[in-house]
Scaffold this motif. Sequence first.
Motif, PDB file in Angstrom:
ATOM      1  N   LYS A   1      -7.640   1.563   0.855  1.00  0.00           N
ATOM      2  CA  LYS A   1      -7.991   0.769   2.236  1.00  0.00           C
ATOM      3  C   LYS A   1      -8.322  -0.577   1.817  1.00  0.00           C
ATOM      4  CE  LYS A   1     -10.606   1.788   6.196  1.00  0.00           C
ATOM      5  NZ  LYS A   1     -10.807   0.694   6.645  1.00  0.00           N
ATOM      6  N   ARG A   2      -9.099  -0.865   0.544  1.00  0.00           N
ATOM      7  CA  ARG A   2      -9.666  -2.084   0.150  1.00  0.00           C
ATOM      8  C   ARG A   2      -8.626  -3.197  -0.254  1.00  0.00           C
ATOM      9  NH1 ARG A   2     -14.987  -1.930  -2.869  1.00  0.00           N
ATOM     10  NH2 ARG A   2     -14.810  -4.013  -2.425  1.00  0.00           N
ATOM     11  N   LEU A   3      -7.646  -2.456  -1.080  1.00  0.00           N
ATOM     12  CA  LEU A   3      -6.826  -3.294  -1.758  1.00  0.00           C
ATOM     13  C   LEU A   3      -5.301  -3.250  -1.214  1.00  0.00           C
ATOM     14  CD1 LEU A   3      -7.612  -3.072  -5.546  1.00  0.00           C
ATOM     15  CD2 LEU A   3      -8.198  -4.524  -3.852  1.00  0.00           C
ATOM     16  N   GLY A   4      -5.290  -2.576  -0.048  1.00  0.00           N
ATOM     17  CA  GLY A   4      -3.958  -2.441   0.688  1.00  0.00           C
ATOM     18  C   GLY A   4      -3.550  -3.493   1.094  1.00  0.00           C
ATOM     19  N   GLY A   5      -4.198  -4.590   1.353  1.00  0.00           N
ATOM     20  CA  GLY A   5      -3.641  -5.959   1.860  1.00  0.00           C
ATOM     21  C   GLY A   5      -3.591  -6.830   0.726  1.00  0.00           C
ATOM     22  N   THR A   6      -3.416  -6.642  -0.650  1.00  0.00           N
ATOM     23  CA  THR A   6      -3.622  -7.464  -1.708  1.00  0.00           C
ATOM     24  C   THR A   6      -2.070  -7.481  -2.167  1.00  0.00           C
ATOM     25  OG1 THR A   6      -5.756  -6.920  -2.427  1.00  0.00           O
ATOM     26  CG2 THR A   6      -4.240  -8.060  -3.856  1.00  0.00           C
ATOM     27  N   ALA A   7      -1.388  -8.709  -1.663  1.00  0.00           N
ATOM     28  CA  ALA A   7      -0.122  -8.729  -2.173  1.00  0.00           C
ATOM     29  C   ALA A   7       0.500  -8.552  -3.521  1.00  0.00           C
ATOM     30  CB  ALA A   7       0.536 -10.338  -1.662  1.00  0.00           C
ATOM     31  N   ALA A   8      -0.399  -9.069  -4.251  1.00  0.00           N
ATOM     32  CA  ALA A   8      -0.117  -8.817  -5.855  1.00  0.00           C
ATOM     33  C   ALA A   8      -0.066  -7.226  -6.296  1.00  0.00           C
ATOM     34  CB  ALA A   8      -1.176  -9.564  -6.673  1.00  0.00           C
ATOM     35  N   LEU A   9      -0.793  -6.506  -5.476  1.00  0.00           N
ATOM     36  CA  LEU A   9      -0.384  -5.103  -5.744  1.00  0.00           C
ATOM     37  C   LEU A   9       0.610  -4.617  -4.786  1.00  0.00           C
ATOM     38  CD1 LEU A   9      -2.114  -3.174  -7.470  1.00  0.00           C
ATOM     39  CD2 LEU A   9      -3.812  -2.847  -5.556  1.00  0.00           C
ATOM     40  N   THR A  10       0.639  -4.773  -3.657  1.00  0.00           N
ATOM     41  CA  THR A  10       1.814  -4.341  -2.438  1.00  0.00           C
ATOM     42  C   THR A  10       3.374  -4.443  -3.262  1.00  0.00           C
ATOM     43  OG1 THR A  10       1.259  -5.935  -1.043  1.00  0.00           O
ATOM     44  CG2 THR A  10       0.073  -4.078  -0.576  1.00  0.00           C
ATOM     45  N   GLU A  11       3.148  -5.901  -3.832  1.00  0.00           N
ATOM     46  CA  GLU A  11       4.723  -6.321  -4.127  1.00  0.00           C
ATOM     47  C   GLU A  11       5.314  -5.194  -5.292  1.00  0.00           C
ATOM     48  OE1 GLU A  11       4.047 -10.491  -4.778  1.00  0.00           O
ATOM     49  OE2 GLU A  11       4.062 -10.982  -2.602  1.00  0.00           O
ATOM     50  N   ARG A  12       4.258  -5.063  -5.975  1.00  0.00           N
ATOM     51  CA  ARG A  12       4.544  -4.318  -7.319  1.00  0.00           C
ATOM     52  C   ARG A  12       4.759  -2.740  -7.164  1.00  0.00           C
ATOM     53  NH1 ARG A  12       2.354  -8.839  -9.152  1.00  0.00           N
ATOM     54  NH2 ARG A  12       3.787  -9.764 -10.479  1.00  0.00           N
ATOM     55  N   ILE A  13       3.901  -2.266  -6.241  1.00  0.00           N
ATOM     56  CA  ILE A  13       3.831  -0.728  -6.114  1.00  0.00           C
ATOM     57  C   ILE A  13       4.204  -0.182  -5.014  1.00  0.00           C
ATOM     58  CG2 ILE A  13       1.748  -0.980  -7.934  1.00  0.00           C
ATOM     59  CD1 ILE A  13       0.002   0.256  -6.123  1.00  0.00           C
ATOM     60  N   GLY A  14       4.233  -0.931  -3.914  1.00  0.00           N
ATOM     61  CA  GLY A  14       4.721  -0.500  -2.689  1.00  0.00           C
ATOM     62  C   GLY A  14       3.742  -0.700  -1.339  1.00  0.00           C
ATOM     63  N   LYS A  15       4.050  -0.958  -0.248  1.00  0.00           N
ATOM     64  CA  LYS A  15       3.305  -1.469   0.906  1.00  0.00           C
ATOM     65  C   LYS A  15       2.396  -0.233   1.504  1.00  0.00           C
ATOM     66  CE  LYS A  15       5.525  -5.823   2.393  1.00  0.00           C
ATOM     67  NZ  LYS A  15       5.249  -6.076   0.858  1.00  0.00           N
ATOM     68  N   ASP A  16       2.894   0.864   1.452  1.00  0.00           N
ATOM     69  CA  ASP A  16       2.259   2.016   1.903  1.00  0.00           C
ATOM     70  C   ASP A  16       1.094   2.616   1.416  1.00  0.00           C
ATOM     71  OD1 ASP A  16       1.410   3.995   3.642  1.00  0.00           O
ATOM     72  OD2 ASP A  16       3.262   4.990   3.773  1.00  0.00           O
ATOM     73  N   ALA A  17      -0.068   1.826   1.343  1.00  0.00           N
ATOM     74  CA  ALA A  17      -1.189   2.262   0.563  1.00  0.00           C
ATOM     75  C   ALA A  17      -1.717   3.855   0.732  1.00  0.00           C
ATOM     76  CB  ALA A  17      -2.444   1.309   0.959  1.00  0.00           C
ATOM     77  N   GLY A  18      -1.180   4.179   2.142  1.00  0.00           N
ATOM     78  CA  GLY A  18      -1.784   5.647   2.441  1.00  0.00           C
ATOM     79  C   GLY A  18      -0.974   6.641   1.386  1.00  0.00           C
ATOM     80  N   ARG A  19       0.120   5.913   0.582  1.00  0.00           N
ATOM     81  CA  ARG A  19       0.789   7.082  -0.195  1.00  0.00           C
ATOM     82  C   ARG A  19       0.410   6.604  -1.750  1.00  0.00           C
ATOM     83  NH1 ARG A  19       5.295   9.291   1.412  1.00  0.00           N
ATOM     84  NH2 ARG A  19       6.464   8.916  -0.600  1.00  0.00           N
ATOM     85  N   TRP A  20      -0.344   5.946  -1.807  1.00  0.00           N
ATOM     86  CA  TRP A  20      -1.036   5.255  -3.346  1.00  0.00           C
ATOM     87  C   TRP A  20      -1.691   6.525  -4.228  1.00  0.00           C
ATOM     88  CZ3 TRP A  20      -3.571  -0.116  -2.969  1.00  0.00           C
ATOM     89  CH2 TRP A  20      -2.489  -1.143  -2.748  1.00  0.00           C
ATOM     90  N   LYS A  21      -1.427   6.743  -5.288  1.00  0.00           N
ATOM     91  CA  LYS A  21      -2.355   7.845  -6.024  1.00  0.00           C
ATOM     92  C   LYS A  21      -3.139   7.162  -7.015  1.00  0.00           C
ATOM     93  CE  LYS A  21       0.964  10.918  -7.747  1.00  0.00           C
ATOM     94  NZ  LYS A  21       2.145  10.615  -7.177  1.00  0.00           N
ATOM     95  N   VAL A  22      -4.574   7.394  -6.887  1.00  0.00           N
ATOM     96  CA  VAL A  22      -5.395   6.445  -7.552  1.00  0.00           C
ATOM     97  C   VAL A  22      -6.169   7.536  -8.546  1.00  0.00           C
ATOM     98  CG1 VAL A  22      -7.383   5.164  -7.506  1.00  0.00           C
ATOM     99  CG2 VAL A  22      -5.728   5.000  -5.404  1.00  0.00           C
ATOM    100  N   ARG A  23      -6.324   7.136  -9.801  1.00  0.00           N
ATOM    101  CA  ARG A  23      -7.261   7.837 -10.622  1.00  0.00           C
ATOM    102  C   ARG A  23      -8.206   6.937 -11.115  1.00  0.00           C
ATOM    103  NH1 ARG A  23      -3.490   9.255 -14.944  1.00  0.00           N
ATOM    104  NH2 ARG A  23      -1.775   7.947 -14.080  1.00  0.00           N
ATOM    105  N   GLU A  24      -9.240   7.297 -11.686  1.00  0.00           N
ATOM    106  CA  GLU A  24     -10.066   6.433 -12.517  1.00  0.00           C
ATOM    107  C   GLU A  24     -10.121   6.778 -14.168  1.00  0.00           C
ATOM    108  OE1 GLU A  24     -13.013   4.133 -14.190  1.00  0.00           O
ATOM    109  OE2 GLU A  24     -13.523   6.457 -14.113  1.00  0.00           O
ATOM    110  N   VAL A  25      -9.927   6.101 -14.955  1.00  0.00           N
ATOM    111  CA  VAL A  25      -9.615   6.301 -16.073  1.00  0.00           C
ATOM    112  C   VAL A  25     -10.357   5.704 -17.250  1.00  0.00           C
ATOM    113  CG1 VAL A  25      -7.140   6.889 -15.701  1.00  0.00           C
ATOM    114  CG2 VAL A  25      -7.619   4.838 -16.605  1.00  0.00           C
TER     115      VAL A  25
END
Length: 417
Positions: free
Chosen positions: A15-39
């Motif tokens: 939700k917080r980074l879903g509008g960050t172009a540097a991220l969406t351009e590389r991994i995909g615009k649909d932030a609802g489908r992102w998988k996030v892990r803390e490593v």
Amino acid sequence: MTGKFEALSVETLPKRLGGTAALTERIGKDAGRWKVREVGDGNLNLVFIVEGDQGAAVVKQALPYVRLVGDSWPLPLKRSFFEYHALTRQERRAPGSVPAIYHFDESQALIVMEYLAPPHVILRRALIDGRELPNIAPDIGLFMARTLFRGSDLAMAAKDRKADLALFADNVELCDITENLVFSDPYFDAKMNRHTSPQLDGLVAELRADRDLKVEAQRLKHLFAANAETLLHGDLHSGSIMVTDTETRMIDPEFAFYGPIAFDVGMLLANFWMAFFSQRGHEEKGSRAPMRAYLLGVTAETWATFRAEFSHLWRTERSGMLYQKSLFEDQGDLLGAEQALDHMLHSIWTDLLGFAGIEVHRRILGLAHNADFETIADQDLRARCEAKALRFGRHIAVNRRQIHSIDEVNNLAALIE
Ligand code: ADP
Ligand code: MG
Ligand code: MG
Ligand code: MG
């Protein structure tokens, strides 16, 4: 994102980074489908791997306190700013040696960078597993020579270096960690110290009563704090390097600071020597004798690569205000420049042995220990490995002016082992 700092979580990140172009351009615009892990397995920060339909990236975020200790130990978020600026300089000075940087958000203290996907692993982990990586010595030797030479008055315009020095001079709190945890705490009963006890109690008392060692450690601390020679990585241990069989990348330069060239080199070599002394504790599946020989070879090759590349840069890129060519080469005096180079390499060598010895001590006696030793479950076996490393560290720190070659140091390590 701007505004007040707020720590990310696995749940809030899309939700917080879903509008960050540097991220969406590389991994995909649909932030609802992102998988996030803390490593994050480090001592200080949060590290998230974010995977989308098109790719993946890493988001590293500083916390306003030391992760290892908790919010009782505050630590400024601006370390993220220094990490970002160090990474961009390292990429310029040693292209391809750090993860690509996609985005920096100062108010949120976060860096979006290239995900070093498996088979990348932390070098320390690989060495504990007994893996011989063929490229680490040349890769790390080149990285150190290039970043340390090109960040100094040997290469930079004086004005630029002074501006950079001023920028990084503000990294006060992380320097303070090094100044205390590395150079002082191991040699007195500091609050956060710990060691394998009771096995090492006697040796610890001996080291704390060792006047020559304590004086040497303080001379080295003085050198670290006062000799603003070049932009250091500042935390260049085997846990700050990710590797595959063919690739080597340095990560995590949040301790970046202007200090002595020998500091990064000494800290790095110390971690190879600790890996060497810890191998005895990892022989469940067979002898680590070949691994031990490999590790000593790595120290020798790393130092040889560093020397060769530093010498090459000295001869070809010496464009700063120190040892100008007008004094030497331009007058046909090639030997004058070589003489000055020899002096410099000699003092780097002598100082790196000191820094290496002290780094070994703080990883066994201080707050932040190494998995190399920590993963040895049998306490007696671990203590035997640690004791050898401690004696080795004391010897090279105190006798650093009388030790002349890396072979001499490695012979000593083999003798103690
Ligand atoms: P800290 O400053 O807290 O020590 P690090 O930068 O060392 O944080 O990162 C912690 C861990 O996160 C690393 O040991 C590594 O496993 C993982 N990591 C960090 N950066 C990357 C990256 N670019 N790609 C893949 N994994 C990473
Ligand atoms: Mg780290
Ligand atoms: Mg770190
Ligand atoms: Mg000698």
